[in-house]
Design a protein around this motif. Structure first.
Motif, PDB file in Angstrom:
ATOM      1  N   VAL A   1     -10.552   7.869   7.263  1.00 43.40           N
ATOM      2  CA  VAL A   1     -11.129   6.549   6.812  1.00 43.40           C
ATOM      3  C   VAL A   1     -12.406   6.154   7.553  1.00 43.40           C
ATOM      4  CG1 VAL A   1     -10.733   3.738   6.923  1.00 43.40           C
ATOM      5  CG2 VAL A   1      -8.707   5.416   6.105  1.00 43.40           C
ATOM      6  N   PHE A   2     -12.367   6.593   8.849  1.00 39.84           N
ATOM      7  CA  PHE A   2     -13.587   6.254   9.650  1.00 39.84           C
ATOM      8  C   PHE A   2     -14.687   7.101   9.136  1.00 39.84           C
ATOM      9  CE2 PHE A   2     -10.857   4.902  13.589  1.00 39.84           C
ATOM     10  CZ  PHE A   2     -10.614   3.930  13.064  1.00 39.84           C
ATOM     11  N   ARG A   3     -14.402   8.149   8.350  1.00 41.53           N
ATOM     12  CA  ARG A   3     -15.584   9.297   7.933  1.00 41.53           C
ATOM     13  C   ARG A   3     -15.862   8.883   6.715  1.00 41.53           C
ATOM     14  NH1 ARG A   3     -16.125  14.467  10.318  1.00 41.53           N
ATOM     15  NH2 ARG A   3     -15.252  14.660  12.395  1.00 41.53           N
ATOM     16  N   ASP A   4     -15.120   7.748   6.027  1.00 44.04           N
ATOM     17  CA  ASP A   4     -15.457   7.510   4.752  1.00 44.04           C
ATOM     18  C   ASP A   4     -15.178   8.557   3.747  1.00 44.04           C
ATOM     19  OD1 ASP A   4     -16.221   5.537   2.693  1.00 44.04           O
ATOM     20  OD2 ASP A   4     -18.386   6.592   2.701  1.00 44.04           O
ATOM     21  N   LYS A   5     -13.777   8.848   3.801  1.00 45.64           N
ATOM     22  CA  LYS A   5     -12.993  10.069   2.942  1.00 45.64           C
ATOM     23  C   LYS A   5     -12.113   9.401   2.346  1.00 45.64           C
ATOM     24  CE  LYS A   5     -15.401  13.981   5.061  1.00 45.64           C
ATOM     25  NZ  LYS A   5     -15.205  15.287   6.017  1.00 45.64           N
ATOM     26  N   PRO A   6     -11.877   8.470   1.531  1.00 50.05           N
ATOM     27  CA  PRO A   6     -10.693   7.851   0.983  1.00 50.05           C
ATOM     28  C   PRO A   6      -9.776   8.773   0.296  1.00 50.05           C
ATOM     29  CG  PRO A   6     -12.712   7.090  -0.352  1.00 50.05           C
ATOM     30  CD  PRO A   6     -13.085   7.931   0.870  1.00 50.05           C
ATOM     31  N   VAL A   7     -10.181   9.723  -0.329  1.00 51.96           N
ATOM     32  CA  VAL A   7      -9.381  10.803  -1.075  1.00 51.96           C
ATOM     33  C   VAL A   7      -8.619  11.448  -0.006  1.00 51.96           C
ATOM     34  CG1 VAL A   7      -9.350  12.712  -2.622  1.00 51.96           C
ATOM     35  CG2 VAL A   7     -10.609  11.111  -2.913  1.00 51.96           C
ATOM     36  N   GLY A   8      -9.286  11.830   1.024  1.00 53.54           N
ATOM     37  CA  GLY A   8      -8.561  12.598   2.148  1.00 53.54           C
ATOM     38  C   GLY A   8      -7.670  11.629   3.028  1.00 53.54           C
ATOM     39  N   ALA A   9      -8.034  10.361   3.162  1.00 53.02           N
ATOM     40  CA  ALA A   9      -7.131   9.485   3.635  1.00 53.02           C
ATOM     41  C   ALA A   9      -5.710   9.341   3.052  1.00 53.02           C
ATOM     42  CB  ALA A   9      -7.966   8.061   4.231  1.00 53.02           C
ATOM     43  N   GLY A  10      -6.058   9.137   1.661  1.00 52.60           N
ATOM     44  CA  GLY A  10      -5.022   9.005   0.999  1.00 52.60           C
ATOM     45  C   GLY A  10      -4.243  10.306   0.977  1.00 52.60           C
TER      46      GLY A  10
END
Length: 419
Positions: free
Chosen positions: A159-168
């Motif tokens: 999330v901090f790295r602006d990677k919502p797919v990875g966060a999910g």
């Protein structure tokens, strides 16, 4: 000791990780004389699951499992050395958890709040995190909860790295390992919604779906609907003796207002009475109501911050994650000691005063289990009071996080991303 903790504030993250793991490994070796490891029933259960899988049996279809599917992974890996000897399994399980702790520690120290400022010191001292790990050592070594804690840390890092797919995706794996990350999914969702990142919200959901499919599909095909049978197991459990609600009931019994019986079932000690049964039945409704209110409150605060500053600070997001985890723990009918490990990745978002409170909560929890657990089972007044003090501190920490946005004085300005 004070000089040692101060030294951690200026040391390189890898140096802190190495020192911490060396200390943990030394204490783990000392524990292997089996005088300390006396509450290893869960480890025997882990090994039983692993050996049955290695025999070719299908979890959920051929034998009942009380955990989500991906929880079997950290149970299975130490058993790949096929000796069947429990002491060897124990040592390998310890080693596995120390390696997971090393990775978790390195990632935690890579968070912006732990980075060094111009003075050469970290804005959040690493000593507090170090103390939390050492205090929780009995639970960290003997349970697999450091595994889902690491998965949630990877999700927040994404999330901090602006990677919502990875966060999910990481959250999906976490849900498949321990379920509780589903409440963190709600926070991530309102974070993206509150900051008007609607496409990121959709990508977050897609990542969660991918994580669940990857982790659950291999067992869902042969096991069918039985793969969610573990939910029924936890649904019928009563009030575990260490829960916030049990503490209040036991306190009522101490003053002669109530009468509770302690029984052992579902792998833990629970209270048994008409009142405790009805309370346990009503807690799911209360939990849903509390999480609905908290989620709405967080969305409101996120939207206010976004309108004022054009962004949502990482400190505010981190404190929101801690708040929902604490709510999950306090309204739950079970408060197992290892649940506190879920808070480790996000402890750096606490102010110094709140960090002290969290250290006290960890210390009292470890004092309760395993050191004074027999006194609690026999309803000794000091143990009952100790339980209620621990629970009161946990609830107070939760409400302190809800009171105002948690922006520590030593880190007023959040960095936009991790490097």
């Amino acid at each position: 000791m004070n000089r040692f903790l101060k030294a951690l504030s200026v040391a390189h993250p890898w140096a802190v990780t190495a020192v911490l793991c060396a200390v943990v490994l030394s204490l783990a070796c000392a524990a292997l004389d089996r005088t300390f490891v006396v509450h290893d029933a869960d480890l025997h259960l882990y090994q039983t699951y692993a050996l049955r899988v290695l025999e070719g049996q299908c979890p959920f279809r051929d034998f009942r499992v009380e955990y989500p599917p991906l929880a079997l992974l950290p149970m299975l890996l130490p058993a790949l050395v096929r000796t069947g000897d429990f002491d060897i399994y124990l040592r390998l399980f310890f080693l596995q958890n120390i390696l997971l702790l090393a990775l978790t520690t390195r990632l935690v120290l890579g968070l912006p709040l732990f980075r060094k400022g111009r003075s050469g010191r970290r804005r959040v001292p690493a000593g507090g995190y170090f103390l939390l790990v050492l205090i929780s050592l009995p639970h960290l070594l003997l349970r697999f909860d450091i595994f889902p804690a690491l998965l949630t840390l990877l999700a927040v890092r994404a999330v901090f790295r602006d990677k919502p797919v990875g966060a999910g995706f990481w959250l999906g794996l976490g849900i498949a390992a321990k379920l509780y990350p589903v409440v963190l999914l709600a926070v991530a969702g309102v974070y993206y919604f509150g900051s008007r990142q609607y496409r990121s919200l959709l990508r977050l959901g897609g990542g969660v779906g991918a994580g669940l499919v990857v982790s659950c599909l291999p067992l869902a095909v042969p096991a069918g609907v039985e793969i969610v049978g573990f939910l029924k197991y936890h649904q019928v459990r009563g009030l575990q003796i260490e829960s916030v609600w049990s503490g209040l009931l036991l306190l009522g019994q101490q003053v002669g207002m109530l009468r509770e019986k302690i029984v052992f079932n579902y792998g833990a000690f629970h209270l048994e009475s008409i009142l405790s049964h009805r309370l346990a039945e009503g807690l799911p409704v209360l939990a849903v109501a509390c999480f609905t209110v908290l989620t709405a409150w967080l969305l409101y605060r996120f939207q206010i911050e976004y309108r004022r500053t054009g962004r949502i600070s990482q400190e505010h997001l981190g404190s929101a994650l801690l708040a929902v985890l604490l709510l999950f723990i306090t309204v739950n009918k079970v408060f197992s000691p290892q649940y506190l490990l879920w808070l480790l990745p996000f402890a750096g978002f606490l102010s110094p005063v709140r960090m002290v409170v969290l250290v006290l909560i960890f210390a009292l929890t470890t004092l309760l289990f395993p050191f004074t657990y027999n006194a609690l089972l026999t309803l000794k007044l000091p143990a009952v009071l100790l339980l209620n003090v621990r629970n009161a501190l946990t609830v107070s920490l939760l409400f302190s996080l809800l009171n105002v946005p948690q922006v520590p004085s030593y880190s007023r300005k959040a960095e936009p991303a991790l490097k």
